[in-house]
Design an enzyme around this catalytic site. Sequence first.
Site, PDB file in Angstrom:
ATOM      1  N   CYS A  29      85.565 -12.788  -8.775  1.00  0.00           N
ATOM      2  CA  CYS A  29      85.445 -14.255  -9.643  1.00  0.00           C
ATOM      3  C   CYS A  29      84.924 -15.315  -8.618  1.00  0.00           C
ATOM      4  CB  CYS A  29      86.236 -14.071 -10.588  1.00  0.00           C
ATOM      5  SG  CYS A  29      85.565 -15.748 -11.729  1.00  0.00           S
TER       6      CYS A  29
ATOM      7  N   HIS B  89      84.341 -14.488 -19.735  1.00  0.00           N
ATOM      8  CA  HIS B  89      84.832 -16.142 -19.639  1.00  0.00           C
ATOM      9  C   HIS B  89      84.823 -17.418 -21.060  1.00  0.00           C
ATOM     10  CE1 HIS B  89      85.530 -16.512 -15.274  1.00  0.00           C
ATOM     11  NE2 HIS B  89      84.882 -15.944 -15.103  1.00  0.00           N
TER      12      HIS B  89
ATOM     13  N   HIS C  96      82.314  -9.070 -17.873  1.00  0.00           N
ATOM     14  CA  HIS C  96      83.103 -10.044 -17.602  1.00  0.00           C
ATOM     15  C   HIS C  96      82.948 -11.555 -17.792  1.00  0.00           C
ATOM     16  CE1 HIS C  96      84.983 -11.570 -13.173  1.00  0.00           C
ATOM     17  NE2 HIS C  96      84.495 -12.802 -14.140  1.00  0.00           N
ATOM     18  N   GLU C  97      81.354 -10.979 -17.805  1.00  0.00           N
ATOM     19  CA  GLU C  97      81.116 -13.080 -18.390  1.00  0.00           C
ATOM     20  C   GLU C  97      81.719 -13.176 -19.503  1.00  0.00           C
ATOM     21  OE1 GLU C  97      80.136 -15.102 -15.650  1.00  0.00           O
ATOM     22  OE2 GLU C  97      79.772 -13.109 -14.616  1.00  0.00           O
TER      23      GLU C  97
END
Length: 204
Positions: free
Chosen positions: A129, A175, A171-172
């Site tokens: 990351c 966030h 993953h995004e």
Amino acid sequence: MAHDEHDHDHDHDDEHEHAHPHEPDEEARERAETEARRRLALAQIRQYGDPALRLIAHEVEDFDDDLRRLVDRMIMLMHEAQGVGLAATQVGVLRRLFVFEADEEGPRVIVNPVVVERGEETLTDDEGCLSLQGVKVPVERSTRVVLEGKDPNGEDLRLELDAYGSRVVQHEIDHLDGVLIIDRTDDEHRKEALATLRPRAVLR
Ligand SMILES: [Zn+2]
């Protein structure tokens, strides 16, 4: 999301070296410049310990020039930082959008993304990351997801992703909900990662 280090491992056999058009000096200078740009970009990306990384982003309501400028800046930062994905929260903007580039299709952006389908099959693989430098931990992800959202002009957008692309967008999206890879890995890897991150978090 950070590029896998393996992608940078090029074979430097003799033939390849001789075929290179650049002088050695110029090559070294270009490498130094790329590295300087990477560091400058990372300095503009929120790092572990920054509270913005733990906050939940809000829906985007205005599809205006400010939004499109933000998207352009995020794509530039993702490229210069040599990442494959970047969420708005990572640049301190608590809005639901991210940019990514997981394949040859070039950079893509989705605003207000929602997972509308998730495949049952999962795969565990190492993830890095841009906000957790020096950390790489195994994370289990669905190998296929379908996202719906908007493009930066407010038009409907549907993205069907599998393999690496599926991993990157999950993953995004994490966030945008304040979730990091250390929350998704096993205890052993989390401990190891925190040991890497803590000294730096204290020195900030
Ligand atoms: Zn990330």
